[in-house]
Design an enzyme around this catalytic site. Structure first.
Site, PDB file in Angstrom:
ATOM      1  N   LYS A 117     -10.583  64.868  75.420  1.00 43.62           N
ATOM      2  CA  LYS A 117     -10.249  63.498  74.988  1.00 43.62           C
ATOM      3  C   LYS A 117      -8.795  63.236  75.332  1.00 43.62           C
ATOM      4  CE  LYS A 117      -9.328  61.777  70.387  1.00 43.62           C
ATOM      5  NZ  LYS A 117      -9.840  61.716  69.001  1.00 43.62           N
ATOM      6  N   LYS A 136      -5.545  60.737  75.043  1.00 47.47           N
ATOM      7  CA  LYS A 136      -4.934  59.609  74.354  1.00 47.47           C
ATOM      8  C   LYS A 136      -4.434  58.624  75.414  1.00 47.47           C
ATOM      9  CE  LYS A 136      -5.151  60.952  70.007  1.00 47.47           C
ATOM     10  NZ  LYS A 136      -5.798  60.155  68.949  1.00 47.47           N
ATOM     11  N   ASN A 149      -6.254  54.607  69.786  1.00 39.65           N
ATOM     12  CA  ASN A 149      -5.637  54.403  68.464  1.00 39.65           C
ATOM     13  C   ASN A 149      -5.204  52.950  68.257  1.00 39.65           C
ATOM     14  OD1 ASN A 149      -4.702  57.684  68.813  1.00 39.65           O
ATOM     15  ND2 ASN A 149      -5.654  57.014  66.899  1.00 39.65           N
ATOM     16  N   GLU A 209     -12.602  55.372  72.346  1.00 38.31           N
ATOM     17  CA  GLU A 209     -12.411  55.431  70.891  1.00 38.31           C
ATOM     18  C   GLU A 209     -11.353  54.429  70.441  1.00 38.31           C
ATOM     19  OE1 GLU A 209     -11.788  59.455  69.639  1.00 38.31           O
ATOM     20  OE2 GLU A 209     -10.967  58.907  67.690  1.00 38.31           O
ATOM     21  N   ASP A 230     -13.009  54.840  64.973  1.00 38.79           N
ATOM     22  CA  ASP A 230     -12.353  55.841  64.135  1.00 38.79           C
ATOM     23  C   ASP A 230     -11.678  55.094  62.981  1.00 38.79           C
ATOM     24  OD1 ASP A 230     -10.518  57.663  63.049  1.00 38.79           O
ATOM     25  OD2 ASP A 230      -9.698  58.342  64.946  1.00 38.79           O
ATOM     26  N   LYS A 233     -14.423  61.327  59.971  1.00 38.15           N
ATOM     27  CA  LYS A 233     -13.348  62.166  59.424  1.00 38.15           C
ATOM     28  C   LYS A 233     -13.473  62.087  57.917  1.00 38.15           C
ATOM     29  CE  LYS A 233     -10.002  61.310  63.121  1.00 38.15           C
ATOM     30  NZ  LYS A 233      -8.791  60.565  63.512  1.00 38.15           N
TER      31      LYS A 233
HETATM   32  O1  OSB Z   1      -7.116  59.293  66.403  1.00 37.67           O
HETATM   33  O2  OSB Z   1      -8.373  60.967  66.412  1.00 37.67           O
HETATM   34  C1  OSB Z   1      -7.273  60.481  66.205  1.00 37.67           C
HETATM   35  C2  OSB Z   1      -4.756  63.217  65.368  1.00 37.67           C
HETATM   36  C3  OSB Z   1      -4.054  62.613  64.335  1.00 37.67           C
HETATM   37  C4  OSB Z   1      -4.375  61.334  63.969  1.00 37.67           C
HETATM   38  C5  OSB Z   1      -5.401  60.644  64.613  1.00 37.67           C
HETATM   39  C6  OSB Z   1      -6.111  61.255  65.641  1.00 37.67           C
HETATM   40  C7  OSB Z   1      -5.760  62.543  66.043  1.00 37.67           C
HETATM   41  C8  OSB Z   1      -6.393  63.239  67.156  1.00 37.67           C
HETATM   42  C9  OSB Z   1      -6.316  64.737  67.178  1.00 37.67           C
HETATM   43  O3  OSB Z   1      -6.909  62.690  68.091  1.00 37.67           O
HETATM   44  C10 OSB Z   1      -7.526  65.364  66.620  1.00 37.67           C
HETATM   45  C11 OSB Z   1      -7.324  66.832  66.316  1.00 37.67           C
HETATM   46  O4  OSB Z   1      -7.248  67.619  67.245  1.00 37.67           O
HETATM   47  O5  OSB Z   1      -7.233  67.179  65.121  1.00 37.67           O
HETATM   48 MG    MG Z   2      -9.042  58.588  66.991  1.00 36.38          MG
END
Ligand code: OSB
Ligand code: MG
Length: 368
Positions: free
Chosen positions: A161, A163, A190, A213, A238, A262
């Site tokens: 994945k 970012k 995000n 995402e 998310d 989550k």
């Molecule tokens: O958006 O999934 C997310 C980490 C911190 C806050 C938000 C996110 C993330 C990650 C990392 O994408 C996920 C991980 O490896 O724990």
């Molecule tokens: Mg996310």
């Protein structure tokens, strides 16, 4: 279960092995609250997924500390409470889901330990291993990114994945796709895009992504539904999904086709399981997200990720991807890209006292 006689909060800080950059900014340290619940029978631990700044969600460590110390923990102290009652007893506190989830995790841990049942068994899972993906922060160069992707694939990760943010999207995705034509690849924005700059998201359609995402605002389902109607690539939500009700609404609206689950974001493992159940009933894939958890939260994530509807690899990476020294025994991924679900009672792990002492920056006991 015997009455809860003590609840202790600890703020811990662990250096990350490398900075983690997202569309919110860069983090070099993992800072979070651990909750320790004690009954006459034993001790349980929970981890709060809030970070130091209210960027991913409005909760952050300082706010979660106060919510836990002054409102949530006092509601449980002295009471004989089962895990399934935690949500009800704390329902008068609006929001603060990450804080509530940490407390529920600790109560689940101590309650299951008393009965010598693992969290995985309590949730009803049948698998003992789960496939793992890895979430890669925004890199400072394409070379660095390609190096990181290659290294993680060599370790065995089954899904990469990336970012992304406006301006750092099509180019890195194209480069990774060119280097790895068959890898399961997804992106996570995000919430950095608006429907107006969605043209970059449309360009991503060429790269056969598993999903995009959280492209748009954290509090908007309708715009996501409009976007999803114009894309072949599944949208995964998310930040926008804070409860089973949100997940039901998002799926019904067509705001996403996939849900990132989550436990912390949705107020706990039991609500996370409800999201799993409703998504499974409508054949919508879910997967287990991550919040750079220490071994405490990671253990709980692995149990959740073993439920049958979690058909896509999670952000359930090995401890070494985050920390040189975790607070628990490290979680290790096998070369086949899978990780074992902890088989022991409760969440199956506990903090190593020396490691915990080293990373603790603040400790406080809740009082009634
Ligand atoms: O958006 O999934 C997310 C980490 C911190 C806050 C938000 C996110 C993330 C990650 C990392 O994408 C996920 C991980 O490896 O724990
Ligand atoms: Mg996310």
């Amino acid at each position: 279960m015997s009455a809860i006689r003590d609840i202790e909060l600890r703020l811990i800080e662990l250096p990350l092995v490398r900075p983690f950059r997202t569309s919110f900014g860069e983090e070099t340290t993992k800072s979070c609250i651990l909750v320790r619940v004690e009954t006459d029978e034993g001790v349980g631990w929970g981890e709060c997924v809030a970070g130091s700044r209210p960027d991913y969600s409005e909760e952050f460590n300082a706010s979660a500390w106060l919510a836990l110390r002054d409102h949530l923990a006092p509601a449980l102290l002295g009471k004989d409470i089962r895990p399934a009652d935690v949500a009800g007893v704390t329902a008068w506190v609006r929001g603060n889901r990450m804080a509530k989830a940490a407390l529920e995790m600790a109560v689940l841990d101590v309650w299951l330990r008393e009965q010598e049942i693992s969290l995985a068994r309590h949730l009803g899972v049948e698998r003992d291993r789960v496939p793992c993906g890895v979430s890669i922060g925004i890199a400072s160069s394409l070379d660095e990114l390609l190096e990181r992707v290659a290294a993680h694939l060599a370790e065995g990760y089954r899904r990469i994945k990336l970012k992304i943010q406006p301006g750092t999207d099509v180019e890195p995705v194209a480069a990774v796709r060119a280097a790895h034509p068959d890898v399961a690849l997804s992106v996570d924005a995000n919430a950095a895009y608006t429907i107006e700059d969605a043209s970059a998201l449309r360009e991503l359609e060429a790269f056969g992504l598993l999903m995009i995402e959280q492209p748009l605002a954290y509090d908007d389902l309708v715009e996501h539904a409009k976007l999803q109607r114009t894309l072949r690539t599944p949208v995964c939500l998310d930040e926008s999904i804070r409860s089973a009700a949100d997940a039901a609404a998002a799926l019904e609206l067509g705001a996403c086709r996939i849900v990132n689950v989550k436990q912390g974001r949705v107020g706990g493992l039991l609500e996370a399981q409800r999201i799993h159940d409703l998504a499974l009933a409508q054949d919508a894939p879910v997967w287990c997200g991550g919040m750079l958890e220490t071994g405490i939260g990671r253990a709980a994530n692995l149990a959740l990720a073993a439920l049958p509807g979690f058909t896509l690899p999670g952000d359930t990476s090995a401890s070494a991807r985050y920390f040189d020294a975790d607070v628990t025994e490290p979680f290790v991924m096998d070369p086949d890209g899978t990780m074992a679900v902890p088989p022991g009672p409760g969440i199956g792990v506990e903090p190593l006292p020396d490691c915990l002492a080293e990373v603790t920056v603040r400790t406080e006991r809740a009082r009634t």
